[in-house]
Design a protein around this motif. Structure first.
Motif, PDB file in Angstrom:
ATOM      1  N   VAL A 235      99.721  53.936  44.610  1.00  0.00           N
ATOM      2  CA  VAL A 235      99.505  55.373  44.387  1.00  0.00           C
ATOM      3  C   VAL A 235      98.723  55.563  43.092  1.00  0.00           C
ATOM      4  O   VAL A 235      99.189  55.179  42.023  1.00  0.00           O
ATOM      5  CB  VAL A 235     100.848  56.120  44.300  1.00  0.00           C
ATOM      6  CG1 VAL A 235     100.612  57.614  44.088  1.00  0.00           C
ATOM      7  CG2 VAL A 235     101.685  55.883  45.553  1.00  0.00           C
ATOM      8  N   PRO A 236      97.529  56.169  43.152  1.00  0.00           N
ATOM      9  CA  PRO A 236      96.784  56.421  41.914  1.00  0.00           C
ATOM     10  C   PRO A 236      97.388  57.571  41.124  1.00  0.00           C
ATOM     11  O   PRO A 236      98.214  58.332  41.623  1.00  0.00           O
ATOM     12  CB  PRO A 236      95.382  56.783  42.420  1.00  0.00           C
ATOM     13  CG  PRO A 236      95.602  57.334  43.790  1.00  0.00           C
ATOM     14  CD  PRO A 236      96.812  56.615  44.347  1.00  0.00           C
ATOM     15  N   LEU A 259      91.536  59.383  30.614  1.00  0.00           N
ATOM     16  CA  LEU A 259      92.608  59.440  31.613  1.00  0.00           C
ATOM     17  C   LEU A 259      92.415  58.272  32.578  1.00  0.00           C
ATOM     18  O   LEU A 259      91.373  58.157  33.221  1.00  0.00           O
ATOM     19  CB  LEU A 259      92.551  60.775  32.363  1.00  0.00           C
ATOM     20  CG  LEU A 259      92.761  62.004  31.479  1.00  0.00           C
ATOM     21  CD1 LEU A 259      92.265  63.267  32.165  1.00  0.00           C
ATOM     22  CD2 LEU A 259      94.230  62.138  31.114  1.00  0.00           C
ATOM     23  N   GLU A 260      93.421  57.422  32.667  1.00  0.00           N
ATOM     24  CA  GLU A 260      93.270  56.141  33.359  1.00  0.00           C
ATOM     25  C   GLU A 260      93.699  56.205  34.820  1.00  0.00           C
ATOM     26  O   GLU A 260      94.674  56.874  35.176  1.00  0.00           O
ATOM     27  CB  GLU A 260      94.092  55.071  32.636  1.00  0.00           C
ATOM     28  CG  GLU A 260      93.644  54.821  31.198  1.00  0.00           C
ATOM     29  CD  GLU A 260      94.532  53.833  30.474  1.00  0.00           C
ATOM     30  OE1 GLU A 260      95.739  53.766  30.804  1.00  0.00           O
ATOM     31  OE2 GLU A 260      94.031  53.117  29.584  1.00  0.00           O
ATOM     32  N   HIS A 261      92.963  55.486  35.686  1.00  0.00           N
ATOM     33  CA  HIS A 261      93.363  55.191  37.072  1.00  0.00           C
ATOM     34  C   HIS A 261      93.639  56.465  37.870  1.00  0.00           C
ATOM     35  O   HIS A 261      94.623  56.570  38.599  1.00  0.00           O
ATOM     36  CB  HIS A 261      94.603  54.282  37.069  1.00  0.00           C
ATOM     37  CG  HIS A 261      94.818  53.534  38.349  1.00  0.00           C
ATOM     38  ND1 HIS A 261      94.054  52.456  38.715  1.00  0.00           N
ATOM     39  CD2 HIS A 261      95.706  53.712  39.360  1.00  0.00           C
ATOM     40  CE1 HIS A 261      94.477  51.998  39.887  1.00  0.00           C
ATOM     41  NE2 HIS A 261      95.463  52.751  40.302  1.00  0.00           N
ATOM     42  N   VAL A 262      92.744  57.446  37.724  1.00  0.00           N
ATOM     43  CA  VAL A 262      92.933  58.736  38.395  1.00  0.00           C
ATOM     44  C   VAL A 262      92.326  58.676  39.798  1.00  0.00           C
ATOM     45  O   VAL A 262      91.209  58.182  39.984  1.00  0.00           O
ATOM     46  CB  VAL A 262      92.266  59.871  37.595  1.00  0.00           C
ATOM     47  CG1 VAL A 262      92.432  61.210  38.314  1.00  0.00           C
ATOM     48  CG2 VAL A 262      92.858  59.941  36.189  1.00  0.00           C
ATOM     49  N   GLY A 263      93.052  59.195  40.778  1.00  0.00           N
ATOM     50  CA  GLY A 263      92.516  59.277  42.129  1.00  0.00           C
ATOM     51  C   GLY A 263      91.344  60.250  42.177  1.00  0.00           C
ATOM     52  O   GLY A 263      91.467  61.395  41.726  1.00  0.00           O
ATOM     53  N   GLU A 289      88.513  50.925  44.056  1.00  0.00           N
ATOM     54  CA  GLU A 289      89.387  51.364  45.135  1.00  0.00           C
ATOM     55  C   GLU A 289      90.778  50.771  44.936  1.00  0.00           C
ATOM     56  O   GLU A 289      90.926  49.625  44.526  1.00  0.00           O
ATOM     57  CB  GLU A 289      88.833  50.953  46.493  1.00  0.00           C
ATOM     58  CG  GLU A 289      89.571  51.612  47.652  1.00  0.00           C
ATOM     59  CD  GLU A 289      88.835  51.474  48.985  1.00  0.00           C
ATOM     60  OE1 GLU A 289      89.313  50.684  49.807  1.00  0.00           O
ATOM     61  OE2 GLU A 289      87.824  52.160  49.184  1.00  0.00           O
ATOM     62  N   ALA A 290      91.799  51.585  45.217  1.00  0.00           N
ATOM     63  CA  ALA A 290      93.183  51.125  45.136  1.00  0.00           C
ATOM     64  C   ALA A 290      93.926  51.662  46.350  1.00  0.00           C
ATOM     65  O   ALA A 290      94.051  52.873  46.520  1.00  0.00           O
ATOM     66  CB  ALA A 290      93.845  51.613  43.853  1.00  0.00           C
TER      67      ALA A 290
END
Length: 438
Positions: A235-236, A259-263, A289-290
């Motif tokens: 989950v991002p 802001l890190e790893h934001v969807g 992509e995650a």
């Protein structure tokens, strides 16, 4: 901190600097629990949002006979029971404040062999459900509401559902998702056509769980009777939660925040597009992509904003972010106009009216219209704002304190925990001078 009398007090000044990661995406967290429960095998969810809304979804599926473990912070293990493995709950399913959970679960429960009832808190109990129950009825479902079309929802089981080709009158990811979930249980093909793009997490996640989904522009179709296979969901960070910090750093001189790893799902990035149209300095870095979802780091620095007419094409892509965007508009030079956003009147509160009232309390000209608002920019005074228990309004006005001429107090903030546990600590860490008190 519990209790509806929680108050935020924000002192003027401050800037947002450093690096931070906001909690996991609420929409994806809800769906990860649902699809993991309906899948065969075990699903491991990393980055799960442990806010009240998503925990209500988790508890509901536990009540439906699904074993869920939480081996660590943000990590959930769901032991799926398959599409036909849910069991009748002993009591009504309490979904708290979560419209997403109730509307999506209506689609799931419509296909079960047993009866069930869904209830919610005072806010959820006033929200419209016919947009879900009427198209589900066209599929053969039987769901009773109050006379006003609001919860509780009484879902009658044992109904044979059939596929539906449905053109949605209003763009809504929740309606689309509810019909697709019911379509898993229906005979034949279920197709939904939307009048404007909405978030596509359901379609992406169905594919990620091995279910065939056909997408053709605004139309999405699936055949009933397939199977979901458990796996891993990452989950991002939630762009809706990041939005408050995007606005805060944009309006506060001296701010420079990563802001890190934001969807950055393209059906959710309207807030970035709108802020950039207003002159915001936002960089999208390290796109990757995650778990089937695009993510990136967002760097935002202070920039002078100007009022705009918000393009209607961006409205569905930023529907949850407008409380924050209204604060940006209040701090911009010139007038900002929004139309085509009547959906905002039936969220956790009437967000158009409640934001207009709050902005007026801080000395801003804010003129609500039936489907939008006109905001005269230029700055904010101090004052007291009523959030009416709406988490997004509480956080938006907390950020307004960065640029207000005096202290801003925001009442009724306990529901922030539904979507953003730890907001106060994270906001303080970034540089917001605020307290929370009972």
């Amino acid at each position: 901190m519990n209790g509806l009398n929680q108050r935020y007090t924000v002192r003027p000044g401050g800037r947002l600097v450093g690096r931070l990661r906001v909690p996991g995406d609420k929409s994806i967290s809800h769906r990860a629990i649902m699809f993991g429960a309906l899948a065969e095998g075990v699903t491991e969810v990393d980055g799960f949002l442990e806010g009240a809304d998503c925990l209500a979804t988790l508890a509901a599926f536990q009540a439906l006979g699904v074993r869920v473990e939480k081996p660590g912070a943000g990590h959930v293990r769901v032991h799926g029971v398959g599409l036909r493995g849910l069991r009748a709950p002993a009591d009504p399913l309490d979904l708290g404040n979560s419209g997403t959970a109730m509307r999506l679960m209506a689609g799931v429960l419509a296909g079960q062999a047993f009866d069930s009832t869904m209830v919610g808190d005072a806010s959820l109990s006033s929200r419209p459900m016919r947009r879900i129950t009427e198209p589900l009825a066209l599929m053969g479902a039987r769901i009773e509401t109050t006379q006003d079309g609001t919860p509780p929802l009484r879902v009658h089981g044992g109904r044979r559902l059939h596929g539906l080709d449905y053109a949605m009158p209003v763009a809504s990811a929740q309606v689309k998702s509810a019909l697709l979930l019911a379509g898993l249980y229906a005979d034949g093909e279920t197709c939904v056509t939307e009048p404007a793009p909405t978030r596509d997490h359901t379609e992406r996640m169905l594919s990620g769980f091995g279910y065939r989904v056909q997408r053709d522009g605004p139309r999405v179709c699936l055949q009933g009777g397939g199977r979901l296979i458990g796996g891993r969901v990452e989950v991002p960070a939630d762009i809706s939660s990041a939005a408050f910090f995007l606005v805060g750093a944009s309006i506060a001189p001296g701010s420079d925040l990563l802001l890190e790893h934001v969807g950055i799902n393209p059906t959710r990035t309207g807030v970035i597009d709108i802020l950039r149209l207003m002159g915001a300095d936002i960089e999208v870095l390290d796109e990757r992509e995650a778990g089937g979802e695009p993510v990136a780091d967002l760097r935002v620095r202070h920039a002078p904003l100007h009022g705009i007419e918000i393009p209607q094409s961006l409205v569905p892509l930023a529907i949850d972010e407008f409380p924050a965007l209204f604060v940006a508009a209040a701090c911009a030079e010139g007038e900002t106009r929004l139309s085509g956003a009547a959906e905002l009147r039936v969220k956790e509160s009437d967000r158009i009216q409640v934001m207009a009232d709050g902005l007026a309390a801080l000395g801003v000209r804010a003129e609500p219209t039936p489907d939008g608002i006109v905001i005269g920019g230029g700055g904010l005074s101090g004052g007291v704002v009523e959030s009416h228990g709406d988490h997004r309004i509480a956080m938006a006005f907390a950020m307004a304190g960065l640029r207000a001429a005096g202290q801003v107090a925001v009442n009724d903030c306990a529901n922030v925990e539904t979507s953003f546990p730890g907001f106060v600590v994270l906001a303080r860490t970034a540089g917001l001078d605020m307290d929370a008190s009972a």
